[in-house]
Design a protein around this motif. Structure first.
Motif, short mmCIF file in Angstrom:
data_model
loop_
_atom_site.label_atom_id
_atom_site.label_comp_id
_atom_site.label_asym_id
_atom_site.label_seq_id
_atom_site.Cartn_x
_atom_site.Cartn_y
_atom_site.Cartn_z
N ARG A 185 -14.03 -2.35 -16.87
CA ARG A 185 -14.23 -1.35 -16.08
C ARG A 185 -12.96 -0.40 -16.29
NH1 ARG A 185 -19.31 -0.87 -14.37
NH2 ARG A 185 -18.10 0.06 -12.95
N THR A 186 -12.95 1.39 -15.73
CA THR A 186 -11.92 1.81 -15.61
C THR A 186 -12.26 2.22 -14.11
OG1 THR A 186 -12.83 2.54 -17.57
CG2 THR A 186 -11.60 4.24 -16.37
N PHE A 187 -10.25 2.45 -13.62
CA PHE A 187 -10.04 2.04 -12.28
C PHE A 187 -9.73 3.07 -12.27
CE2 PHE A 187 -10.53 -2.10 -13.84
CZ PHE A 187 -10.77 -2.76 -12.57
N GLY A 188 -9.60 3.48 -10.89
CA GLY A 188 -8.87 5.55 -10.10
C GLY A 188 -7.62 4.75 -9.90
N ARG A 189 -6.63 5.54 -9.06
CA ARG A 189 -5.28 4.92 -8.27
C ARG A 189 -5.74 4.07 -7.28
NH1 ARG A 189 -1.64 9.90 -5.61
NH2 ARG A 189 -1.67 10.04 -7.88
N PHE A 190 -6.64 4.66 -6.44
CA PHE A 190 -7.22 3.58 -5.55
C PHE A 190 -7.99 2.67 -5.38
CE2 PHE A 190 -7.43 7.80 -2.96
CZ PHE A 190 -5.94 7.51 -2.33
N GLY A 191 -8.81 2.69 -7.03
CA GLY A 191 -9.39 1.81 -7.30
C GLY A 191 -8.36 0.14 -7.76
N LEU A 192 -7.54 0.77 -8.83
CA LEU A 192 -5.72 -0.40 -8.60
C LEU A 192 -5.36 -0.96 -7.72
CD1 LEU A 192 -4.09 -1.63 -10.74
CD2 LEU A 192 -2.94 0.67 -10.28
N GLN A 193 -5.26 0.04 -6.74
CA GLN A 193 -4.69 -0.88 -5.05
C GLN A 193 -5.36 -1.46 -4.70
OE1 GLN A 193 -3.58 3.23 -3.10
NE2 GLN A 193 -2.09 3.44 -4.66
N GLN A 194 -7.02 -1.27 -4.98
CA GLN A 194 -7.69 -2.29 -3.95
C GLN A 194 -7.89 -3.84 -4.86
OE1 GLN A 194 -10.43 -1.62 -1.45
NE2 GLN A 194 -10.13 -3.87 -1.40
N VAL A 195 -7.82 -3.32 -6.07
CA VAL A 195 -8.46 -4.46 -7.30
C VAL A 195 -6.11 -4.51 -6.71
CG1 VAL A 195 -6.96 -5.52 -9.35
CG2 VAL A 195 -8.88 -4.33 -9.13
N GLN A 196 -4.84 -4.50 -6.07
CA GLN A 196 -3.77 -5.26 -5.69
C GLN A 196 -3.89 -5.83 -4.69
OE1 GLN A 196 -1.90 -1.47 -6.35
NE2 GLN A 196 -0.02 -2.67 -7.42
N VAL A 197 -4.41 -5.20 -3.91
CA VAL A 197 -4.85 -5.93 -2.53
C VAL A 197 -6.01 -7.09 -2.25
CG1 VAL A 197 -5.97 -5.35 0.14
CG2 VAL A 197 -4.32 -3.68 -1.02
N ASP A 198 -6.76 -7.72 -3.58
CA ASP A 198 -7.39 -8.41 -3.41
C ASP A 198 -7.07 -9.58 -4.22
OD1 ASP A 198 -9.73 -6.75 -2.50
OD2 ASP A 198 -10.18 -6.73 -4.40
N CYS A 199 -5.96 -9.62 -5.12
CA CYS A 199 -5.74 -10.40 -6.08
C CYS A 199 -4.55 -11.11 -4.89
CB CYS A 199 -4.51 -9.42 -7.34
SG CYS A 199 -5.78 -9.52 -8.36
N HIS A 200 -3.68 -10.16 -3.80
CA HIS A 200 -2.48 -10.25 -3.28
C HIS A 200 -3.16 -11.50 -2.37
CE1 HIS A 200 1.41 -11.43 -1.49
NE2 HIS A 200 1.02 -10.54 -0.18
N PHE A 201 -4.38 -11.33 -1.79
CA PHE A 201 -5.65 -12.29 -0.68
C PHE A 201 -5.66 -13.42 -2.09
CE2 PHE A 201 -8.93 -13.47 0.93
CZ PHE A 201 -9.22 -13.20 2.67
#
Length: 806
Positions: A742-758
């Protein structure tokens, strides 16, 4: 002590035998010197007679007890036999002994010695007196017995004299009578001979009338006996006209008798004994044995075929077939009993036929016996559906017992061997039936487990736990195995006639029960369990993961204890012999362990696939370029944590915890490791421009060179930590591969950060090494950053707040 007051010597008296000499000397010393004796008397006088009396008394006691010289002296092997101070020695000197005591012992010890000596002397005197009294009583009793025997023999001599006189008189009378009757005896002998001859002649002249009367009355046996008695005489004197006429009349009557016997035999209305009697009479009349033999077997075939038709009618479709025990009783009493009568009668009547006749009878019995065996096997085949073998074994026992007699009479026909083969074949079929029953029971247990696992989801209520289901399945299978062993053990019971056959003492126990039934079922159970792992497609998807987990634990329990217990129980009950090759316990345990490992590995794959499917759909169905700024954790991540926790609980019901590596103190608060790759990419943000894509890939590949390689599909151990580690590795690896597509935008990358930290906050506690989760999640965030045109990560403090709020 009065004579006869003691019936036997004192039990302790033999222990005092060494003191016999002391007692004798003490008695002599107590008597003192005789009258007129003095110190100056010579040994030849009265004083010299005392030692002689003592030696004589000592010798008599020695002979009475059967002692040797050393034993009579009572001395041990060690002391010197010539020591005069040895109290038990033959050369004991009282004066020397007393002088020694006075010199060496104090007064108290001397008094004790005197007291002990007096006590022993009194005891010996008492024992000697008892012995004398007892021997005196025996002597008196022997004297009375001899006196009585003398009187009895005197009377017997008088009676023998009278008997001899009477016998002499009787002999004299007998001689005179014999002399008087000598002449009359010769005359009487001659007259008796003439009378016997006249009676024979009278019998010959009356023979035709007697034969006619016997034929009219039906006394065929008497007529044949008459003919047999007179036939030799008529043959001898047939040259005389009178005897020739009698012979001709008898031959006419005998021909009519033979015709009636043949007619009676051919009618066949009578039983086997009557038929045999007719044949015997015809043979006595001189009829051809070959023709009678064929007719006898033909009539016997008709009767036995009627019994077979009766048995076949019982197996027909319209009437209900009797139970197998009643059927074998009917066949044993009807057909087998009739065959025994035919064989016994044939061998008695046609013994002169020799080997040819025996072979004819064997072929006859073999043909009819094969038809009877076919009917028995048809009836036994109808009993293969039941689970209880008691009635079947009783029927086989009676069937085998009934065929012992014809088997012994007709050894060439092989009836006993054929019956044994039928019993062995039925036993093998029963083993196969019980094996199918065990397989069906195992499949039924699996069906019950499936229903129990599906029932809570359908009805919305809590069902039985996996541990309870595992215990139910294990106990049910073990009870079915014990029931099958008890059922087939009836074939080897001592009271069963065929249980002592070599097959049932060897091959049936080792190859049939142990290998065919028990080992075959265990391997079938492992194959059935492995079939859930063979096709990971629709069948694997349709199999509940909890069932895979339960079967893996069941196979592991079999490997640790159950297989050894079952095989030991089988060997003890059936006395399995070592001459037949059997499967070792270690081989079966290895197969069960391999099955458990495959099931557990497949369970990890299935559960990892379920979580991976959720993660894949959550990544593929979202527009990561135009997503909004993250405010909370996505629901799919919460579902992943919930499902992982449920799997942890589920696996913990059946498997132990396992070993974890030491955990760091900030495992639940670590955020920098998740974002380390993204922060490094932030520092090199200018390199992520489209003009230099190779530099970005180069940095990523260099970073992977220095990171630890993760084996996603590594072998699974039998513990909860290893299972959860395998599931989490598959899930996170799937998430990583989906992110790479997939290709991610800025907020998409941040959502991945949040999910991975969770995920990092909760998943690290389930794995053996928390660094594994950290590395995989780092790769997920780094991969998303590589595929982001504007990689601006979210601050770690903001990420923590969102995750704590979520």
């Amino acid at each position: 002590m009065a004579p006869g007051s003691a019936s036997s010597p004192s039990p302790s008296f033999p222990a005092l035998r060494p003191w016999a000499a002391v007692g004798a000397m003490a008695a002599a010393a107590a008597a003192g010197p005789g009258p007129g004796s003095g110190p100056g008397d010579s040994p030849e006088g009265p004083e010299g007679e005392a030692p002689e009396r003592r030696r004589k008394a000592h010798g008599m006691l020695k002979l009475y007890y059967g002692l040797s010289e050393g034993e009579a002296a009572g001395r041990p092997a060690g002391p010197d036999p010539l020591d005069p101070t040895d109290l038990n020695g033959a050369h004991f000197d009282p004066e020397v002994y007393l002088d020694k005591l006075r010199r060496e012992c104090p007064l108290a010890q001397l008094m004790d010695s005197e007291t002990d000596m007096v006590r022993q002397i009194r005891a010996l005197d008492s024992d000697m007196q008892t012995l004398v009294y007892e021997n005196y009583n025996k002597f008196i009793s022997a004297t009375d017995t001899i006196r009585k025997m003398k009187n009895d023999f005197r009377k017997m001599e008088d009676e023998m004299d009278r008997l001899a006189t009477n016998m002499a008189v009787i002999t004299d009378f007998s001689a005179r009578i014999s002399a008087t009757l000598q002449d009359r005896h010769e005359r009487i002998t001659k007259l008796a001979g003439v009378h016997a001859l006249l009676r024979k002649l009278q019998f010959l002249f009356e023979l035709p009338s007697r034969l006619t009367k016997c034929v009219e009355l039906g006394a065929y046996g008497q007529a044949v006996r008459y003919q047999g008695r007179a036939q030799a005489v008529l043959q001898q004197y047939q040259h005389l006209p009178s005897f020739r006429a009698i012979q001709d009349d008898c031959q006419v009557i005998t021909a009519r008798l033979a015709q009636q016997l043949r007619q009676r035999f051919r009618e066949g209305g009578s039983g086997a004994p009557e038929q045999a009697e007719c044949v015997e009479l015809l043979l006595a009349l001189g009829e051809p044995a070959e023709e009678l033999c064929e007719e006898f077997l033909a009539h016997a075939r008709g009767r036995l075929e009627e019994e077979l038709r009766s048995l076949e009618a019982e197996l027909g479709p319209s009437p209900p077939a009797p139970d197998v025990l009643e059927f074998t009783d009917h066949g044993g009493s009807g057909f087998v009993g009739g065959l025994c009568q035919v064989a016994a009668a044939y061998q008695e009547l046609f013994a002169a036929q020799g080997p040819a006749g025996a072979e004819r009878l064997a072929a006859f019995a073999r043909e009819l016996g094969s038809r009877y065996f076919a009917l028995v096997e048809r009836r036994l085949a109808q009993e293969q559906g039941g689970g209880d073998n008691s009635l079947l074994v009783r029927a086989l026992d009676r069937f085998h017992r009934r065929l012992r007699a014809p088997g012994a009479l007709l050894a060439a026909a092989g009836l006993a061997e054929a019956a044994t083969e039928i019993v062995e074949r039925v036993a093998r079929e029963r083993l196969g039936h019980h094996l199918q029953g065990l397989r069906a029971a195992f499949l039924g247990c699996l069906t019950d487990v499936r229903q129990a696992l599906a029932a809570p989801r359908v009805a919305g209520k809590e069902g039985p736990g996996l541990a309870e289901l595992l215990a139910n399945v294990a106990s049910s299978i073990l009870s079915h195995i014990k029931a099958s062993l008890a059922a087939v053990h009836l074939f080897t019971a001592k009271e069963v006639s065929f249980s002592n056959k070599p097959y049932f003492r060897g091959e049936f126990c080792s190859q049939g029960v142990r290998e065919g039934l028990i080992v075959g079922f265990i391997r079938s159970m492992c194959q059935t369990a492995q079939s859930f792992c063979d096709s990971p497609g629709e069948k694997g998807g349709a199999t509940p993961p909890a069932l895979l987990l339960l079967l893996s634990r069941l196979c592991l329990d079999y490997e640790t204890a159950t297989i050894s217990y079952i095989l030991t129980l089988t060997d003890e009950q059936f006395l399995v012999q070592d001459q037949f090759p059997v499967t070792p316990v270690s081989t079966l345990c290895a197969e069960a362990r391999e099955t458990a490992r495959r099931l557990l590995t497949h369970y990890v794959k299935v559960q990892g696939l379920v979580i991976s499917q959720m993660l894949r759909k959550s990544v593929e169905t979202r527009d990561w370029l135009s997503t909004l700024e993250p405010r909370n954790v996505r629901a799919v991540m919460k579902r992943v944590v919930e499902d992982t926790t449920a799997i942890d609980v589920q696996v913990g019901l059946l498997y132990e915890e396992g070993v974890r590596k030491a955990q760091s103190s900030d495992s639940s608060k670590r955020t920098f490791s998740v974002y380390s790759s993204s922060r490094q990419q932030g520092r090199y943000a200018p390199s992520y421009t489209p003009s230099a894509p190779m530099d970005t890939n180069l940095l990523s590949n260099i970073q992977k060179l220095f990171s630890e390689r993760i084996d996603v599909f590594s072998p699974v151990e039998f513990n909860k930590v290893s299972v959860l580690t395998g599931i989490i590795k598959i899930s996170l690896k799937t998430l990583l591969e989906c992110v790479r597509l997939r290709t991610f935008g800025r907020f998409g990358l941040q959502q991945v950060q949040v999910d991975c930290h969770f995920l990092q906050l909760y998943l690290w506690r389930f794995v053996a090494d928390e660094e594994l989760v950290h590395l995989l999640l780092d790769e997920v965030v780094a991969s998303a950053a590589l595929r982001c045109p504007d990689p601006v990560p979210m601050e770690p403090s903001v990420v923590e707040v969102i995750c704590e709020r979520g």
